[in-house]
Design an enzyme around this catalytic site. Structure first.
Site, PDB file in Angstrom:
ATOM      1  N   ASN A   7       6.288  -2.259  -0.701  1.00 62.62           N
ATOM      2  CA  ASN A   7       5.634  -3.358  -1.406  1.00 62.62           C
ATOM      3  C   ASN A   7       6.608  -4.535  -1.426  1.00 62.62           C
ATOM      4  OD1 ASN A   7       4.428  -5.110  -3.166  1.00 62.62           O
ATOM      5  ND2 ASN A   7       4.214  -3.644  -4.855  1.00 62.62           N
ATOM      6  N   ARG A  90       1.658  -2.487   0.970  1.00 64.75           N
ATOM      7  CA  ARG A  90       0.724  -3.065   0.009  1.00 64.75           C
ATOM      8  C   ARG A  90       0.565  -4.560   0.303  1.00 64.75           C
ATOM      9  NH1 ARG A  90       1.881  -5.978  -5.504  1.00 64.75           N
ATOM     10  NH2 ARG A  90      -0.265  -6.243  -6.172  1.00 64.75           N
ATOM     11  N   HIS A 180      -5.778  -5.697  -7.954  1.00 63.90           N
ATOM     12  CA  HIS A 180      -5.537  -4.347  -8.512  1.00 63.90           C
ATOM     13  C   HIS A 180      -6.519  -3.323  -7.947  1.00 63.90           C
ATOM     14  CE1 HIS A 180      -3.798  -6.060 -12.569  1.00 63.90           C
ATOM     15  NE2 HIS A 180      -2.824  -5.827 -11.704  1.00 63.90           N
ATOM     16  N   ARG A 241      -0.212 -14.871 -18.317  1.00 62.87           N
ATOM     17  CA  ARG A 241      -1.322 -15.637 -17.729  1.00 62.87           C
ATOM     18  C   ARG A 241      -2.450 -15.846 -18.735  1.00 62.87           C
ATOM     19  NH1 ARG A 241      -1.927 -11.705 -12.648  1.00 62.87           N
ATOM     20  NH2 ARG A 241       0.263 -11.134 -12.753  1.00 62.87           N
ATOM     21  N   GLU A 334      -1.863   2.850 -20.474  1.00 55.36           N
ATOM     22  CA  GLU A 334      -1.313   4.210 -20.516  1.00 55.36           C
ATOM     23  C   GLU A 334      -0.497   4.476 -21.773  1.00 55.36           C
ATOM     24  OE1 GLU A 334       0.861   4.724 -16.794  1.00 55.36           O
ATOM     25  OE2 GLU A 334      -0.825   3.840 -15.723  1.00 55.36           O
ATOM     26  N   GLU A 384      -0.727   3.720  -7.333  1.00 57.47           N
ATOM     27  CA  GLU A 384      -1.118   2.916  -6.170  1.00 57.47           C
ATOM     28  C   GLU A 384      -0.385   3.364  -4.911  1.00 57.47           C
ATOM     29  OE1 GLU A 384      -0.408  -0.126  -9.130  1.00 57.47           O
ATOM     30  OE2 GLU A 384      -1.699  -1.453  -7.973  1.00 57.47           O
TER      31      GLU A 384
END
Ligand code: ADP
Length: 398
Positions: A7, A90, A180, A241, A334, A384
């Site tokens: 990634n 990714r 995502h 954000r 989580e 992921e």
């Protein structure tokens, strides 16, 4: 068979080496501060780790560092990179071109480069990562790209179009893409598996709540709507954000403060959300702790984010005309019992009930809903990298 997952960001390169015989992680790490100084943190399966400062002027040197970490010294996990069967990368933005993962060739690299216009920070860095990887491993090792956007390509036009003049969609491809996707795909697949039902028979709302937050509506096995949009700025209030808000706020503040589009973009992406409202931190742990100690702006920031999550979940239940399962994932999903209790509580009218003892668990795969609950509620830690490795394996096995 061993698969390397990469990634690449603009100044970092994260990696995981997986053994696909049992889908275990052999080693993982991150090269950081690429372009300025350079630091690698490397960890192997038994928990041993090392950190080292090594100059990384470009992604090429960073990639060499990960090669050395995997193949040399006390914490090496393979003798040579030739043991790696393939690499999965990714990629953030696949636009409307890539509706699924694909093998890399020159044309694919060019297409990912061209899409950089839609994701300037990310796609350009991904291409650097792919090129550094090819330079280190040669062209004989297959490379696969897995896109954050692909899972959302099933959205109907009524969900992905913005109500702006149609010409901007035609000229500039301005539309909702969603992000995502790899995480939403993983947790919704896992949810169906845990429920012992085919995904095509389920209506699932997946909440990926981390520093970046997004929610997806998954009906009959495909994504029909998602909260992130043209960029990952849309939708929910996040760590730094804004998420969705009245666009006039932007033009108003820009005029008052004499700020450029770039400065406004910075404000919305980096200075807003939990950080902007609380004035303290973008980390939900800090903000939650301060709220508990009586900090009113932190309380407000937490309340705003929880309220927004519940509103999005509610709207997606309407979009799907029902819900069978609600899934929480990501750092907050989580680990934060407060978020889960609030959102589940707001769905009490639908017959949602959760076990408050189980809700105290953090970072574990667990069913939160009680046996009487009309809707299943799950916490499913996302993975992921595993999805990227599985897609890579599937494509090279064809
Ligand atoms: P990213 O979007 O960067 O991948 P993560 O999914 O790692 O982010 O989530 C990071 C967020 O998860 C942070 O806001 C962090 O505070 C939050 N988080 C992690 N652990 C906890 C916890 N125990 N309680 C509340 N929030 C937590």
């Amino acid at each position: 068979m061993k698969i390397l997952v990469v990634n690449a960001g603009s100044s970092s390169l994260k990696y995981q080496l997986l053994d696909m015989e049992n889908e275990s992680v052999l080693a993982k790490g991150i090269c950081e501060r690429i372009g300025t100084s350079g630091k690698i943190s490397h960890k192997v399966a038994d928990g041993r780790k090392f950190e080292a400062e090594i100059p990384m002027p470009t992604h090429t040197e960073a990639f060499q560092c990960l090669v050395d970490a995997l193949t040399k010294g006390e914490l090496k996990v393979i003798d040579s990179m030739s043991e790696i069967s393939a690499v999965g990368h990714r990629i953030v933005q696949g636009g409307a071109i890539f509706s699924k993962s694909t093998l890399v060739d020159d044309k694919v690299i060019e297409q990912i480069s061209d899409l950089a216009e839609l994701a300037p920070l990310h796609n350009a860095a991904h291409v650097l990562g792919i090129k550094a990887c090819i330079a280190a491993l040669g062209k004989d090792v297959p490379e696969v790209v897995v896109f954050d956007t692909s899972f959302h390509q099933t959205m109907p036009a009524r969900a992905y179009m913005y109500p702006i003049p149609y010409e901007y969609y035609e000229k500039y491809k301005v539309r909702r893409y969603g992000f995502h996707g790899t995480s939403h795909r993983y947790v919704s697949d896992r949810c169906a598996e845990l429920m012992g039902k085919p995904k095509k028979d389920l209506k699932i709302v997946t909440c990926h709540l981390g520093n970046g937050c997004s929610i997806s509506a998954i009906k009959d096995g495909v994504c029909i709507d998602t909260s992130m949009g043209f960029t990952p700025l849309d939708g929910l209030m996040m760590g730094t954000r804004t998420g969705t808000m009245d666009p006039s706020v932007l033009t108003f503040i820009a005029e008052k403060e004499n700020m450029s589009p770039k400065e406004m973009d910075d404000m919305c992406n980096k200075k807003s959300g939990l950080l902007g409202v609380s004035g303290l931190s973008n980390d939900s742990r800090d903000v939650n702790n301060a709220a508990r100690e009586g900090n009113e702006r932190c309380r407000l920031a937490v309340d705003m984010q929880q309220y927004e999550v519940a509103k999005y979940v509610g709207s997606y239940i309407a979009a799907m005309n029902g819900i069978d399962a609600l899934v929480f994932t990501g750092g907050i999903g989580e680990n934060d019992p407060g978020m889960r209790e609030y959102v589940s509580g707001q769905l009490g009218f639908l017959g949602v009930t959760i076990d408050l003892e189980k809700n105290k668990l953090r970072g574990e795969e667990v069913e939160l809903s009680t046996p009487e609950s009309k809707v299943k509620v799950w916490v499913i830690p996302t993975n992921e990298e595993l999805v990227i490795a599985r897609d890579t394996l599937a494509l090279i096995s064809k």
